[in-house]
Write a protein that holds these residues in place. Sequence first.
Motif, short mmCIF file in Angstrom:
data_model
loop_
_atom_site.label_atom_id
_atom_site.label_comp_id
_atom_site.label_asym_id
_atom_site.label_seq_id
_atom_site.Cartn_x
_atom_site.Cartn_y
_atom_site.Cartn_z
N GLN A 27 0.83 -1.19 0.00
CA GLN A 27 0.00 0.00 0.00
C GLN A 27 0.87 1.25 0.00
OE1 GLN A 27 -3.18 -0.10 2.82
NE2 GLN A 27 -3.09 2.08 3.13
N ALA A 28 0.49 2.24 -0.82
CA ALA A 28 1.23 3.50 -0.87
C ALA A 28 0.91 4.34 0.37
CB ALA A 28 0.85 4.28 -2.12
N GLN A 29 1.81 5.24 0.71
CA GLN A 29 1.55 6.17 1.80
C GLN A 29 0.66 7.28 1.27
OE1 GLN A 29 2.61 5.57 4.85
NE2 GLN A 29 3.67 3.76 4.20
N PHE A 30 -0.21 7.83 2.12
CA PHE A 30 -1.15 8.86 1.70
C PHE A 30 -0.81 10.15 2.44
CE2 PHE A 30 -3.31 4.73 1.58
CZ PHE A 30 -3.47 4.64 0.21
N VAL A 31 -0.23 11.10 1.71
CA VAL A 31 0.19 12.35 2.30
C VAL A 31 -0.55 13.49 1.62
CG1 VAL A 31 2.17 13.85 2.73
CG2 VAL A 31 2.48 11.38 2.66
N GLU A 32 -1.13 14.38 2.42
CA GLU A 32 -1.78 15.55 1.84
C GLU A 32 -0.70 16.52 1.40
OE1 GLU A 32 -5.01 17.49 3.86
OE2 GLU A 32 -5.49 15.61 4.85
N ALA A 33 -0.72 16.92 0.12
CA ALA A 33 0.23 17.90 -0.37
C ALA A 33 -0.37 19.29 -0.19
CB ALA A 33 0.53 17.66 -1.85
N PRO A 34 0.37 20.22 0.40
CA PRO A 34 -0.19 21.55 0.58
C PRO A 34 -0.39 22.23 -0.78
CG PRO A 34 2.13 21.53 1.19
CD PRO A 34 1.74 20.11 0.89
N VAL A 35 -1.44 23.00 -0.88
CA VAL A 35 -1.71 23.78 -2.09
C VAL A 35 -0.89 25.04 -1.98
CG1 VAL A 35 -3.48 25.00 -3.39
CG2 VAL A 35 -4.02 22.84 -2.27
N ALA A 36 -0.26 25.43 -3.07
CA ALA A 36 0.55 26.65 -3.07
C ALA A 36 -0.31 27.84 -2.66
CB ALA A 36 1.15 26.88 -4.45
N ALA A 37 0.30 28.79 -1.97
CA ALA A 37 -0.44 30.00 -1.59
C ALA A 37 -0.94 30.70 -2.85
CB ALA A 37 0.48 30.92 -0.80
N VAL A 38 -2.19 31.11 -2.79
CA VAL A 38 -2.79 31.77 -3.96
C VAL A 38 -3.09 33.20 -3.57
CG1 VAL A 38 -4.69 31.71 -5.59
CG2 VAL A 38 -3.80 29.58 -4.67
N ASP A 39 -2.28 34.14 -4.07
CA ASP A 39 -2.52 35.53 -3.76
C ASP A 39 -2.96 36.28 -5.02
OD1 ASP A 39 -0.12 35.53 -5.09
OD2 ASP A 39 1.09 35.98 -3.34
N ASP A 40 -2.83 37.57 -5.05
CA ASP A 40 -3.43 38.34 -6.13
C ASP A 40 -2.49 38.58 -7.32
OD1 ASP A 40 -5.59 39.61 -7.31
OD2 ASP A 40 -4.90 41.58 -6.64
N ASP A 41 -1.56 37.72 -7.59
CA ASP A 41 -0.76 37.85 -8.79
C ASP A 41 -1.48 37.14 -9.94
OD1 ASP A 41 1.46 35.14 -9.13
OD2 ASP A 41 -0.19 35.22 -7.70
N PRO A 42 -1.04 37.33 -11.18
CA PRO A 42 -1.75 36.72 -12.31
C PRO A 42 -1.86 35.20 -12.22
CG PRO A 42 -0.19 38.36 -13.10
CD PRO A 42 0.05 38.20 -11.62
N VAL A 43 -0.80 34.53 -11.83
CA VAL A 43 -0.84 33.08 -11.71
C VAL A 43 -1.80 32.70 -10.57
CG1 VAL A 43 0.51 31.01 -11.13
CG2 VAL A 43 1.45 32.72 -12.70
N GLY A 44 -1.78 33.43 -9.49
CA GLY A 44 -2.69 33.19 -8.37
C GLY A 44 -4.15 33.34 -8.78
N ARG A 45 -4.44 34.33 -9.62
CA ARG A 45 -5.82 34.50 -10.11
C ARG A 45 -6.26 33.28 -10.90
NH1 ARG A 45 -4.24 39.70 -11.08
NH2 ARG A 45 -3.95 39.32 -13.30
N ALA A 46 -5.37 32.78 -11.73
CA ALA A 46 -5.70 31.60 -12.54
C ALA A 46 -5.91 30.37 -11.64
CB ALA A 46 -4.61 31.33 -13.57
N MET A 47 -5.08 30.24 -10.61
CA MET A 47 -5.24 29.12 -9.68
C MET A 47 -6.57 29.23 -8.94
SD MET A 47 -1.30 29.02 -8.36
CE MET A 47 -1.27 27.51 -7.42
N ASP A 48 -6.90 30.43 -8.50
CA ASP A 48 -8.19 30.67 -7.84
C ASP A 48 -9.35 30.29 -8.76
OD1 ASP A 48 -7.63 31.53 -5.28
OD2 ASP A 48 -7.56 33.64 -5.83
N TRP A 49 -9.23 30.66 -10.02
CA TRP A 49 -10.27 30.39 -11.01
C TRP A 49 -10.51 28.88 -11.13
CZ3 TRP A 49 -9.89 28.17 -16.02
CH2 TRP A 49 -11.03 28.32 -16.83
N VAL A 50 -9.43 28.12 -11.18
CA VAL A 50 -9.56 26.66 -11.25
C VAL A 50 -10.20 26.11 -9.99
CG1 VAL A 50 -8.26 24.48 -11.31
CG2 VAL A 50 -7.62 26.34 -12.84
N LEU A 51 -9.71 26.53 -8.84
CA LEU A 51 -10.20 26.00 -7.57
C LEU A 51 -11.65 26.37 -7.29
CD1 LEU A 51 -7.03 26.58 -5.38
CD2 LEU A 51 -7.85 24.41 -6.33
#
Length: 145
Positions: A27-51
């Motif tokens: 059996q594989a180990q199950f680890v929660e990976a943290p989601v990168a911080a999403v702030d108000d930069d352009p990439v963050g906006r796109a990540m927010d849009w997906v989430l």
Amino acid sequence: MRRDHGPSVANAVARRLVVPPHREGGQAQFVEAPVAAVDDDPVGRAMDWVLADLTRPVTVAALARVAGMSERGFIRHFGRRTGTSPLRWVIAQRIAASLPLLETTAAPIEEIAAAVGFESPVTFRHHFGRSMRTSPSAYRKAFRR
């Protein structure tokens, strides 16, 4: 732990300690990976849009449009920020969103796949297996005992 505090607490502790809730061979180990911080930069906006709606179809073109960037520029900035490609990140977010559904509901795999944005249960099973090193059904069985 499960008897005293319930399955949710036991599963959270198992993840935190990087151990499965029940030991079974292979059996594989199950680890929660943290989601990168999403702030108000352009990439963050796109990540927010997906989430905000994991069920919507996501393309690099759509992400770049939300970020107000060219596709090439978006891919470059996204990779620098997250260490992965945009579509791999989206798949990881969809897999992460499926985990609590597998742990806490009896919904069929087909419903869970659709609820987190996979086009088909086959695609969901494929990506889940590659990411978690087990099937969605085996994951559910391990975390619902």
